[in-house]
Design a protein around this motif. Structure first.
Motif, mmCIF file in Angstrom:
data_model
loop_
_atom_site.group_PDB
_atom_site.id
_atom_site.type_symbol
_atom_site.label_atom_id
_atom_site.label_comp_id
_atom_site.label_asym_id
_atom_site.label_seq_id
_atom_site.Cartn_x
_atom_site.Cartn_y
_atom_site.Cartn_z
ATOM 1 N N LYS A 70 0.819 -1.202 0.000
ATOM 2 C CA LYS A 70 0.000 0.000 0.000
ATOM 3 C C LYS A 70 0.857 1.259 0.000
ATOM 4 C CE LYS A 70 -3.711 2.269 2.596
ATOM 5 N NZ LYS A 70 -4.579 2.193 3.803
ATOM 6 N N THR A 117 0.667 4.298 -2.630
ATOM 7 C CA THR A 117 0.380 5.653 -2.167
ATOM 8 C C THR A 117 1.412 6.636 -2.699
ATOM 9 O OG1 THR A 117 -0.646 4.828 -0.126
ATOM 10 C CG2 THR A 117 0.082 7.121 -0.130
ATOM 11 N N ARG A 163 0.673 9.785 -5.216
ATOM 12 C CA ARG A 163 1.056 11.162 -4.872
ATOM 13 C C ARG A 163 1.965 11.766 -5.935
ATOM 14 N NH1 ARG A 163 1.183 13.301 -0.002
ATOM 15 N NH2 ARG A 163 1.617 15.131 -1.285
ATOM 16 N N ARG A 174 -4.357 4.834 -10.327
ATOM 17 C CA ARG A 174 -3.489 5.772 -9.594
ATOM 18 C C ARG A 174 -2.596 6.606 -10.505
ATOM 19 N NH1 ARG A 174 -3.908 1.206 -6.191
ATOM 20 N NH2 ARG A 174 -4.359 1.762 -4.005
#
Length: 490
Positions: free
Chosen positions: A217, A221, A225, A264
């Protein structure tokens, strides 16, 4: 379309051509251009031995010119002479191993254990050295803001290597902490630190380990970002592909990584996830051929170098244009200031003349009030006036009579002045004093001149203009060298 694998990469052409002069200097043409631009900002038209390259040229760089108080260009910064490449990924994704392979030297510790808990810059230099904490921030002053993250200072390092492998001389490689989930705690905010450093790098390589924590994870992440602001800098690779020798297992891992990244990343239509692995030490052949895009990674770095050369040359062009434009604006401002100062001077002299007139009137009123004072009037009429009448100069008598109040010769009474208003003289003096103060204020306000350039300043700006034009010619020569390198490469 999502491209998850790639065919065996062809060996790329040498991206950094070398001329005979470059070979003698042991420096690639691209490295020379990057260093040359850096020196033009820091030192100016100065050769390596510290002497001026052209007659009359001084050792003043673009930064020093921009910082001159006459120009005060605060938005001009020195471009870095190396490309910065950050490598991120989960724990045991092969980041440190890739750096060791790229520079052909074991500078980074590798292994199954979590070896890299901080950030490590790997750069080329003349002497093997290790810098820690504050020394690294002093060496890379552009990342000084990273110290805002608590606990980061003790976890930032620099490894200086003397390696000349590949294009290492043009690259600073930044190894990042291996990202893992669970109870693993970092001494600093690792994701935010990566996001901060992304602002200061030119390329970000994302390595995903097919066996370890590729789908962790924290890694996802970080990728999400980074895609918010730096999607164009990111390149994705599935590392250690040789550890999954079965084709269907490898495809399954690629699909899993791709599915996790799909929501993402930006520009998913151009997304690629090539497989890479480092050459084996034992030269043991693989059971089945596995596509290896390792040279694609090197080509990505080489491309970043070429783009940085172009960007730095363009930046230099824009900065020189900004300086010349600012010089022109300074001359126009000086001309306008001189015109405004002349107008202010005329107005100031006008106020000065009025002030003198009001001052004379004030003095006259003051003397009139003084002579009207009883004891003073008696002394003047009883002693000074007879002496003035006896004098052969009538002007003395006339002056005394002008200041004395009018006296009725029949009754001997003094006629009041100022329209018979009691203490009228005091009121007049008060008004005149206020008027004088107002005029003085206005005069000072008008005579607040704008600063203008001296002859020395004008000469200095003229020298800057000619000097920057010379820098423009040097830039054109650097572009010719760059294009020549491209044609030699082809």
């Amino acid at each position: 379309s999502l491209v998850m694998g790639s065919k065996d990469a062809k060996k790329p052409k040498d991206p950094v051509p070398k001329s005979a002069e470059d070979a003698l200097n042991g420096m690639s043409s691209t490295e020379r251009i990057l260093r040359r631009i850096h020196d033009l900002y820091a030192k100016g038209l100065v050769s390596s031995d510290g002497t001026a390259e052209k007659e009359g040229a001084g050792s003043v760089g673009i930064l020093q010119i921009a910082a001159d108080p006459l120009l005060n260009l605060t938005d001009i910064h020195k471009p870095r002479k190396k490309v910065n490449v950050m490598i991120i990924g989960n724990h045991s994704a092969g980041k440190s191993s890739f750096i060791n392979w790229y520079i052909s030297e074991e500078v980074q510790t590798t292994g199954v254990a979590i070896e890299t808990r901080g950030f490590t810059y790997v750069t080329s230099g003349r002497k093997r050295e290790t810098l820690k904490g504050d020394a690294t921030f002093a060496f890379y002053d552009h990342i000084d803001g990273l110290q805002q993250f608590k606990g980061i200072t003790e976890n930032v390092f620099t490894e200086i290597s003397t390696s000349k492998a590949k294009n290492f001389a043009c690259v600073d490689l930044l190894d990042s902490p291996g990202l893992v989930d669970g109870e693993m705690e970092y001494p600093f905010d690792v994701v935010e630190s990566i996001v901060y450093l992304a602002d200061h790098v030119d390329l970000i390589l994302c390595f995903f380990d097919p066996i370890g924590q590729a789908l962790c994870k924290r890694t996802m992440t970080a990728v999400e970002r980074l895609n918010e602001k730096h999607a164009e800098k990111l390149a994705y690779y599935m590392s250690k592909a040789d550890q999954v020798e079965k084709e269907h297992d490898r495809q399954r891992v690629l699909i899993q990584i791709t599915q996790n990244l799909a929501g993402r990343i930006k520009n998913s239509h151009a997304f690629k996830l090539p497989t890479i692995y480092l050459p084996r030490d034992d030269d043991r052949p693989l059971k089945v051929p596995i596509p290896n895009a390792l040279e694609e990674v090197c080509e990505d770095i080489d491309k970043a170098i070429r783009l940085t050369v172009q960007k730095n040359l363009t930046t230099m062009k824009n900065d020189c244009a900004s300086i010349l434009r600012k010089i022109g604006e300074a001359h126009l401002t000086d001309k306008a200031n001189r015109k405004e100062n002349n107008q202010r001077a005329l107005k100031g002299w006008g106020f000065y003349f009025v002030q003198v007139v009001v001052g004379v009137i004030t003095l006259y009123v003051s003397l009139c009030e003084t002579f009207a004072f009883g004891p003073v009037r008696q002394i003047v009429t009883g002693h000074l006036l007879p002496l003035a009448k006896a004098s052969k100069y009538d002007v003395m008598e006339a002056t005394l009579l002008a200041f004395l109040p009018f006296t009725d010769v029949n009754t001997g009474t003094v006629k009041p002045r100022w329209l018979g208003v009691p203490h009228g003289g005091a009121y007049v003096l008060f008004v005149l004093t206020c008027l004088l103060a107002t005029i003085e204020y206005m005069k000072r306000k008008v005579w607040a001149f704008h600063p203008v350039m001296t002859k020395k300043d004008v000469k200095r700006l003229a020298g800057y203009g000619e000097y920057v034009k010379e820098l423009g010619k040097v830039r054109e020569e650097l572009y010719k060298d760059y294009f020549k390198g491209l044609s030699d490469r082809d």
